[in-house]
Design an enzyme around this catalytic site. Sequence first.
Site, PDB file in Angstrom:
ATOM      1  N   PRO B 135       0.905  -1.220   0.041  1.00 14.65           N
ATOM      2  CG  PRO B 135      -0.045  -1.223   2.029  1.00 14.65           C
ATOM      3  CD  PRO B 135       0.887  -1.968   1.179  1.00 14.65           C
ATOM      4  CB  SER B 219       1.305   9.503  12.129  1.00 13.70           C
ATOM      5  OG  SER B 219       1.883  10.711  11.945  1.00 13.70           O
ATOM      6  CB  ILE B 274      -6.576   1.682   6.805  1.00  9.45           C
ATOM      7  CG1 ILE B 274      -6.150   0.897   7.917  1.00  9.45           C
ATOM      8  CG2 ILE B 274      -7.128   3.014   7.282  1.00  9.45           C
ATOM      9  CD1 ILE B 274      -5.119   1.392   8.913  1.00  9.45           C
ATOM     10  CE1 TYR B 454      11.841  12.710  14.521  1.00 12.03           C
ATOM     11  CE2 TYR B 454      13.755  14.043  14.337  1.00 12.03           C
ATOM     12  CZ  TYR B 454      12.741  13.251  13.585  1.00 12.03           C
ATOM     13  OH  TYR B 454      12.594  13.278  12.179  1.00 12.03           O
TER      14      TYR B 454
END
Lengths: 533, 533
Positions: B135, B219, B274, B454
Amino acid sequence: MTELEHRTPEQEWNAWGTAEGASPVSEEVRTLIEQGLGVERRDTPSVSRSEVRVGESRLTAEVRSALAAIVGDDGVRTDDDTRLLHSGGKSTPDLLRRRAGEAESAPDAVVLPGSHEQVCAVLAQCAEHRVAVVPFGGGTSVVGGVEPERGGFSSVIALDLRLLDGLLEIDAESQTATLQAGLRGPEAETLLSEHGFTLGHFPQSFEHASIGGFAATRSSGQASSGYGRFDGMVVRLRVATPNGELDLGRAPASAAGPDLRQLFLGSEGALGIITEVTVRVHPKPREVESEAWSFPDFATGATALRLLAQEGALPTVARLSDEAETMINLATARDVGSGEQTGGCLMITRYEGPRIAARQRVAELLAEAGGSSLGAGPAEKWDHGRYHGPYLRDALLDVNAVVETLETACTWSQLAETCDAVRAALTESLQAQGTPPLVMCHISHVYPTGASLYFTVACGRGEDPVAQWMRAKRAAGDAISRSGATITHHHAVGMDHGAWLTDEIGELGVQVLRAVKSTVDPSGVLNPGKLIP
Amino acid sequence: MTELEHRTPEQEWNAWGTAEGASPVSEEVRTLIEQGLGVERRDTPSVSRSEVRVGESRLTAEVRSALAAIVGDDGVRTDDDTRLLHSGGKSTPDLLRRRAGEAESAPDAVVLPGSHEQVCAVLAQCAEHRVAVVPFGGGTSVVGGVEPERGGFSSVIALDLRLLDGLLEIDAESQTATLQAGLRGPEAETLLSEHGFTLGHFPQSFEHASIGGFAATRSSGQASSGYGRFDGMVVRLRVATPNGELDLGRAPASAAGPDLRQLFLGSEGALGIITEVTVRVHPKPREVESEAWSFPDFATGATALRLLAQEGALPTVARLSDEAETMINLATARDVGSGEQTGGCLMITRYEGPRIAARQRVAELLAEAGGSSLGAGPAEKWDHGRYHGPYLRDALLDVNAVVETLETACTWSQLAETCDAVRAALTESLQAQGTPPLVMCHISHVYPTGASLYFTVACGRGEDPVAQWMRAKRAAGDAISRSGATITHHHAVGMDHGAWLTDEIGELGVQVLRAVKSTVDPSGVLNPGKLIP
């Protein structure tokens, strides 16, 4: 591990809670049900303990000795009294059956593991000997979740987790605590409060229900607006299965694939036994403030709650009774100063700790939305009686009435329609059975996108009260399912909601659950007949 | 369905984003990497399009015509340019390979379904013909999530969902919107803003990433403190699988068993495609306020963020750069008024809509915790450049540097240790390879129990920059896993994190995922090699 000094007292075999908590209905309530519902004045007491037919234990000597080798002789109980106390949950049908002396379905033994490792070993033995295992925490299921179903196996044990009652770890900096699954609500609060913390999870079953049960059923407490649902509090889960163990949850949030904790939260003992839960805890609030409000009608009050939830300005507790529930509250509580409340709908707000900062904004929004403050009185009265509802049910079962509750949740835009549909289905079914009911409703869990609806139904007792309620329940469940709402917001599936689960998650969803079960419980011994249709 | 007028422009095949967004590094930055990291001044440009070796399409005529029967001839693209644009994601190794002209792994075809039903039909055909399906939303994966792996099948298609770009429904009362999976971030915002709403999901990939990708990878956006993670916004999911479809989510919360939405959120196309997501939306904020703060060091700033998260007094955006990232921000942005910031750690706060009410309390807490306000300047500068990071990476790849990011999350009590361990692992690995790095870190997602970390790493380019980075990445992943943190907070597993998933969810957890996959995708054609190790 912190040692627990005071254990939660055992519940009565034929009632909610302890004998000390019970009280008969007042003459006022008795008159109310006679005049309001046409219930004939008649006593309908429980049979006495000696009249109860407890089924024979079918546990073989071989299995008994295999289990005793793990948990000790004292950890395998087959006496009638212990088995009776584990013969099912606390729904009205459960109580009606036991009050009538029916306990043939008692488990063949009650097994008391003392550690996670013992749980694992018991599961391995049960899988090998093909013995069904029903995990048992507080035994407060109202959906048949702890029904001792043999499910095609030769015998069934109740796996009572009460000895798993430790607070294993506190991480004060991260505000998390690791609790063993058998801790009851008050026990967990006692242990946490020694460190200055609270879990903030106070469902109506709080006094008896267990940490493992909260997780396994996705429980939601009365303070969910402030502290969230139990599933939302869980950081980490330790789960024993017949096929090994799982230790899930390493961070406050993760993108490492599907969130497998969410498969075991709500798994109701059918996919594993939750033995430890790491939860988010909160500094125990030093200050608490309460305020009750009156709204002209349920729809106006619901809109007010929606505005709070969508703005994120929420009290710790926010609950709104409909007109009928408000009226009954008033009629049965004339002794408390309920201010100027003369009808309409009662809303309770309560603020704990940092939520007090939101009080002014909440009050502004509620007033703008049509609410009038009633002061603290009725809110404090609610707080005082917040765990008493199930005791009142017992008392009403004694006087020829049937009382039960059910609940759902849906989006705000579907709320009125769902509420009407459920109320109509219950009323129609019970009216057709010759016992016109009083149906009361409240909203007690709110979200930005929707809310829960909690119904309390009271009516006269029919010839066969279990069948009478089951018919009404079926009509209500069908109405919930047709309206697109969830079949349960916080009571779980158990045996009573299985019929609607396929509507809710689809045939492929059920296949997924079956595939997971086959992986963790290949012999199928875990809690047969629960959850998976 | 609302029609979308402006489509997101196509990204470059060899770079992040569009040619318009790109800009070369300034002379200042170039000097900085030369002097700070000892990077030799050398241009390392991408090959040109004509030098790229795109693999031959292996799609058989039979499969092509079966697929064209569903999506039309124009919906099955086998030209090299289209296949090149779907030949992988946007990690630094992905870009380094394409910049070197390597695109042998391009998919055999790009298929463009126009509806949920067409997605279902394509999956059925691919399962029947044993064609792998990857996908493809925005193609912004940085973990190999859209790598066109054949996985033992004869061919592989990229299933590009861009035509699923509708806003299917708005429920303004419940504040939900149903979006098709192919909508890109800006497209979704455009459609929602016509109704006065915003999704509030703004990850760095926002300009290109898709709604389906946000859901499939869990996300998390830069405004997660205010609007939450994407998985937390999802009310309902519609999923196409080779074995039928799932429609999950009927209420804001439910106790109807495990939450199966949480199996498909984060499923990265390996358990289904999805196609529709119903999400919570927010009234578009009319007012926005920003304020930057300076903290003496990272630990002090982190404690301040912890206090905000634990009290629930949060801005919409809250991010804290460590000393290195703050220094680089200062060094590369001398043109903006960064007030009195002369070192320490920069924290950005931003308040949208109702969050503005929290600003005073946040400021109090930050000041008490040791922060000094720098005014709005640096926060507005951050806002202005919030999607620019990946363009800077492209520019640095042109000048003999390697830049990449990675991220994790853990509890507050483990944060400092995890941060140190990852920084040390990266530094040690790259130093040993002769390219001492600059490792920068920030916290941009905070929770009551922990936070994300991060990392941005920059160093000189080695002989084989892909292998160079992979070694560093392996060291960092091992350090993350050893420290008990999650291997990814918001980038997902893809192919790059599979090695650590078993550490994180255990062997039995992996078996559960495999069992679910066998149920929904018996032939295994869905996104081979991703997610499940």
